[in-house]
Design a protein around this motif. Structure first.
Motif, PDB file in Angstrom:
ATOM      1  N   GLY A 139       0.628  -1.303   0.115  1.00 29.33           N
ATOM      2  CA  GLY A 139      -0.033   0.079  -0.145  1.00 29.33           C
ATOM      3  C   GLY A 139       0.980   1.145   0.004  1.00 29.33           C
ATOM      4  N   ASP A 140       2.193   1.000  -0.292  1.00 29.66           N
ATOM      5  CA  ASP A 140       2.992   2.284  -0.091  1.00 29.66           C
ATOM      6  C   ASP A 140       3.585   2.518  -1.462  1.00 29.66           C
ATOM      7  N   PRO A 141       3.440   3.595  -2.073  1.00 29.67           N
ATOM      8  CA  PRO A 141       3.605   4.086  -3.224  1.00 29.67           C
ATOM      9  C   PRO A 141       5.125   3.996  -3.560  1.00 29.67           C
ATOM     10  N   HIS A 142       5.861   4.118  -2.513  1.00 29.04           N
ATOM     11  CA  HIS A 142       7.233   4.371  -2.556  1.00 29.04           C
ATOM     12  C   HIS A 142       7.952   2.944  -2.724  1.00 29.04           C
ATOM     13  N   THR A 143       6.885   2.023  -2.510  1.00 28.40           N
ATOM     14  CA  THR A 143       7.378   0.662  -2.421  1.00 28.40           C
ATOM     15  C   THR A 143       7.041   0.005  -4.320  1.00 28.40           C
ATOM     16  N   VAL A 144       5.942   0.556  -4.608  1.00 26.17           N
ATOM     17  CA  VAL A 144       5.197   0.217  -5.827  1.00 26.17           C
ATOM     18  C   VAL A 144       5.952   0.746  -7.090  1.00 26.17           C
ATOM     19  N   LYS A 145       6.221   2.176  -6.841  1.00 20.86           N
ATOM     20  CA  LYS A 145       6.790   2.764  -7.960  1.00 20.86           C
ATOM     21  C   LYS A 145       8.084   2.383  -8.274  1.00 20.86           C
ATOM     22  N   PRO A 146       8.800   2.211  -7.425  1.00 22.76           N
ATOM     23  CA  PRO A 146      10.352   1.782  -7.757  1.00 22.76           C
ATOM     24  C   PRO A 146      10.339   0.160  -8.367  1.00 22.76           C
ATOM     25  N   TRP A 147       9.283  -0.391  -7.910  1.00 23.84           N
ATOM     26  CA  TRP A 147       9.321  -1.737  -8.489  1.00 23.84           C
ATOM     27  C   TRP A 147       9.279  -1.961  -9.989  1.00 23.84           C
ATOM     28  N   PHE A 148       8.676  -0.988 -10.496  1.00 22.53           N
ATOM     29  CA  PHE A 148       8.540  -0.945 -12.128  1.00 22.53           C
ATOM     30  C   PHE A 148       9.889  -0.717 -12.773  1.00 22.53           C
ATOM     31  N   ALA A 149      10.710   0.090 -12.155  1.00 22.76           N
ATOM     32  CA  ALA A 149      11.972   0.348 -12.479  1.00 22.76           C
ATOM     33  C   ALA A 149      12.748  -0.776 -13.145  1.00 22.76           C
ATOM     34  N   GLY A 150      13.197  -0.565 -14.402  1.00 20.02           N
ATOM     35  CA  GLY A 150      13.930  -2.013 -15.028  1.00 20.02           C
ATOM     36  C   GLY A 150      12.841  -2.886 -15.479  1.00 20.02           C
ATOM     37  N   ARG A 151      11.496  -2.559 -15.251  1.00 19.40           N
ATOM     38  CA  ARG A 151      10.553  -3.474 -15.946  1.00 19.40           C
ATOM     39  C   ARG A 151       9.891  -2.740 -16.981  1.00 19.40           C
ATOM     40  N   LEU A 152       9.596  -1.630 -16.707  1.00 19.07           N
ATOM     41  CA  LEU A 152       9.210  -0.617 -17.965  1.00 19.07           C
ATOM     42  C   LEU A 152       9.940   0.271 -18.257  1.00 19.07           C
ATOM     43  N   ASP A 153       9.944   0.843 -19.590  1.00 25.55           N
ATOM     44  CA  ASP A 153      10.631   2.011 -20.024  1.00 25.55           C
ATOM     45  C   ASP A 153       9.804   3.223 -19.874  1.00 25.55           C
ATOM     46  N   ALA A 155       7.963   5.691 -16.411  1.00 30.80           N
ATOM     47  CA  ALA A 155       7.658   5.634 -15.115  1.00 30.80           C
ATOM     48  C   ALA A 155       6.246   6.558 -14.608  1.00 30.80           C
ATOM     49  N   ALA A 156       5.475   5.342 -14.112  1.00 27.77           N
ATOM     50  CA  ALA A 156       4.127   5.622 -13.461  1.00 27.77           C
ATOM     51  C   ALA A 156       4.088   6.249 -12.282  1.00 27.77           C
ATOM     52  N   GLU A 157       3.224   7.516 -12.088  1.00 22.41           N
ATOM     53  CA  GLU A 157       2.997   8.007 -10.834  1.00 22.41           C
ATOM     54  C   GLU A 157       2.191   6.876 -10.120  1.00 22.41           C
ATOM     55  N   VAL A 158       2.371   6.788  -8.751  1.00 22.81           N
ATOM     56  CA  VAL A 158       1.637   5.970  -7.797  1.00 22.81           C
ATOM     57  C   VAL A 158       1.188   6.796  -6.787  1.00 22.81           C
ATOM     58  N   GLU A 159      -0.148   6.892  -6.552  1.00 20.46           N
ATOM     59  CA  GLU A 159      -0.727   7.818  -5.630  1.00 20.46           C
ATOM     60  C   GLU A 159      -1.080   7.054  -4.324  1.00 20.46           C
ATOM     61  N   THR A 243     -10.668   8.695 -10.646  1.00 22.71           N
ATOM     62  CA  THR A 243      -9.890   9.117 -11.713  1.00 22.71           C
ATOM     63  C   THR A 243      -9.476  10.592 -11.294  1.00 22.71           C
ATOM     64  N   ARG A 244     -10.310  11.440 -10.556  1.00 19.01           N
ATOM     65  CA  ARG A 244      -9.706  12.742 -10.359  1.00 19.01           C
ATOM     66  C   ARG A 244      -8.427  12.682  -9.463  1.00 19.01           C
ATOM     67  N   PHE A 245      -8.212  11.662  -8.736  1.00 20.83           N
ATOM     68  CA  PHE A 245      -6.869  11.825  -7.634  1.00 20.83           C
ATOM     69  C   PHE A 245      -5.692  11.092  -8.239  1.00 20.83           C
ATOM     70  N   VAL A 246      -6.140  10.620  -9.556  1.00 23.85           N
ATOM     71  CA  VAL A 246      -4.817   9.645 -10.147  1.00 23.85           C
ATOM     72  C   VAL A 246      -3.960  10.817 -10.747  1.00 23.85           C
ATOM     73  N   GLY A 247      -2.474  10.788 -10.519  1.00 21.36           N
ATOM     74  CA  GLY A 247      -1.824  11.654 -11.098  1.00 21.36           C
ATOM     75  C   GLY A 247      -1.940  13.150 -10.483  1.00 21.36           C
ATOM     76  N   PRO A 248      -0.736  14.086 -10.549  1.00 20.56           N
ATOM     77  CA  PRO A 248      -0.657  15.029  -9.909  1.00 20.56           C
ATOM     78  C   PRO A 248      -1.441  16.299 -10.721  1.00 20.56           C
ATOM     79  N   ARG A 249      -1.640  16.104 -11.711  1.00 14.09           N
ATOM     80  CA  ARG A 249      -2.500  17.059 -12.579  1.00 14.09           C
ATOM     81  C   ARG A 249      -3.985  16.493 -12.945  1.00 14.09           C
ATOM     82  N   ARG A 250      -4.907  17.306 -13.026  1.00 12.81           N
ATOM     83  CA  ARG A 250      -6.306  17.113 -13.265  1.00 12.81           C
ATOM     84  C   ARG A 250      -6.295  16.302 -14.566  1.00 12.81           C
TER      85      ARG A 250
END
Lengths: 290, 165
Positions: A139-153, A155-159, A243-250
């Motif tokens: 449930g921690d974005p700071h665990t989830v987001k780095p997990w993608f590093a090296g797996r995807l080309d 970077a997806a924001e995780v909120e 969907t309103r909360f996903v990502g830093p911009r609206r």
């Protein structure tokens, strides 16, 4: 009616083709004019003569011959097909072909989107089957987001949306539009939300849209060069709030996006009013469970 | 079938061709059955017979019988009433006379007399069969009958003349 006019009307009169008024006028004239009356008799005599002698009897074998030809034609059908008949068959076919061509031309984009949507629903449904929902459960974005590093080309924001009522469950690698994509998994009550994030490309050029496929609500949009696709059995109203909360911009969802804050307030207000059972009226599954 | 045959015979003037035309017309009618919208079966069939016969004439025969019909050329002056009266009276007793007289008429006159007096179609039905306005049907039919009377009286005069010799 004078004689000239009566003579001119004599043929249609004898043939019974005159309107009642004219007929009466001619009759009136014939009663007083012997010459025209005689002319009428001669005309009737001529017609009678033609009737007697003009008829031709078809030769005895002809009817049988025609019946045989008709039967043979019904069996073989195609040989000697007259153009008119061919046209009768060909024109609807040509029309249908034209219609299909136009439909293909016009809705090629749609059908492409349809394929993408089917793929999306497929990925969502598969994720719910057989413990395949998350590859990294956190449930921690700071665990989830780095997990993608090296797996995807990309970077997806995780909120972290726990405070908003959407719990982050984890993430997994998925495959959409012929490429690996990020699948972020959230949960609201018992409803799983799959949020797919992938680089916007030729296959993700669709406009922002809210749709329903196979009972799943889908909201998809683009922000900058990333494409987002949220899919869930959650009701559309709450999914739009998500969907309103996903990502830093609206995210721009559609013309209705402007009203989303109001929708959010409405949901919050109703939750406050109705307590834990909030949104029950909008979800049959929840209503059954409670 | 007799109606179709009679019309074909009178347009073609030939027994063998009439057989073929009637058969072909029936085949056409049968194939185009879906097109039959109104209940006027007879007029519809006769229209097909007529078209088939004219096509046949164009394809199988020289042009002698189907030169473009001209109302002015074929219009004739009315003979004296007395002459035609005798002619028609005689005609009733003389089938061959009427038959030959009909055969002598231009085909457009012949067919309209056949359609009206033998097939007993209304003017409206005839208009549809020959593809012409009702007014044309009316005037052409009157001219056709007048010319038939002319021909019959001329033939009678000939016969009398010969018998006197």
């Amino acid at each position: 009616v004078n004689c000239d006019r009566a003579r001119r009307l004599l043929d249609p009169y004898v043939d019974g083709e005159l309107a009642p008024q004219e007929r009466q006028r001619v009759e009136g004239h014939l009663r007083i004019c012997a010459s025209c009356a005689a002319e009428r008799s001669r005309l009737e005599a001529l017609i009678e003569a033609v009737k007697r002698s003009g008829r031709h009897r078809p030769p005895p074998g002809l009817e049988r011959q025609v019946r045989a030809a008709l039967a043979a034609d019904a069996v073989t059908g195609w040989p000697g097909l007259p153009w008119r008949w061919l046209w009768l068959v060909a024109s609807p076919l040509a029309g249908a072909a034209l219609g299909i061509w136009i439909a293909l031309t016009f809705f090629a984009g749609w059908s492409e989107q349809d394929v993408a949507l089917r793929e999306l629903v497929g990925a969502h449904v598969r994720s719910l089957m057989a413990d395949n929902l998350v590859h990294v459960a956190s449930g921690d974005p700071h665990t989830v987001k780095p997990w993608f590093a090296g797996r995807l080309d990309f970077a997806a924001e995780v909120e972290d949306l726990a405070s908003k009522g959407f719990d982050l469950i984890g993430a997994r690698l998925d495959y959409l539009a012929q490429r690996p994509v990020a699948a972020l998994v959230y949960r609201r009550r018992e409803h799983v939300i799959n949020l797919f994030v992938l680089p916007a490309g030729p296959g993700t050029e669709q406009a922002a849209a809210e749709l329903t496929r196979h009972g799943y609500n889908i909201v998809q949009w683009r922000r900058d060069d990333l494409a987002f696709r949220a899919i869930s059995d959650l009701n559309m109203g709450e999914l739009k709030v998500f969907t309103r909360f996903v990502g830093p911009r609206r995210p721009v969802v559609s013309g209705r996006a402007a009203r989303v804050p109001n929708a959010l307030n409405g949901v919050r207000a109703s939750r406050e009013r109705r307590g834990a059972a909030g949104g029950r009226s909008e979800c049959r599954g929840c209503a059954r469970r409670s | 079938m007799p109606a179709a045959y009679t019309l074909a015979r009178w347009i073609l003037g030939n027994m063998h061709d009439a057989d073929d035309v009637v058969q072909e017309a029936y085949l056409r009618a049968f194939r185009a059955f879906d097109q039959l919208s109104s209940g006027n079966d007879k007029g519809w069939l006769l229209r097909i017979v007529r078209n088939t016969a004219y096509t046949w004439l164009r394809d199988h025969r020289d042009q002698q019988n189907v030169i473009p019909f001209d109302e002015v050329v074929h219009g004739v002056a009315l003979a004296s009433a007395a002459e035609t009266f005798e002619a028609t009276a005689e005609a009733q007793a003389n089938r061959d006379l009427v038959h030959d007289g009909l055969a002598e008429l231009p085909v457009a006159f012949r067919e309209i007399i056949v359609l009206r007096d033998l097939e007993e179609l209304s003017y409206k039905e005839i208009a549809r069969v020959i593809d012409a306005p009702i007014g044309t049907v009316m005037s052409r039919l009157a001219r056709a009958r007048r010319q038939l009377r002319e021909i019959l009286s001329a033939r009678l005069r000939q016969q009398e003349g010969r018998s006197e010799l």
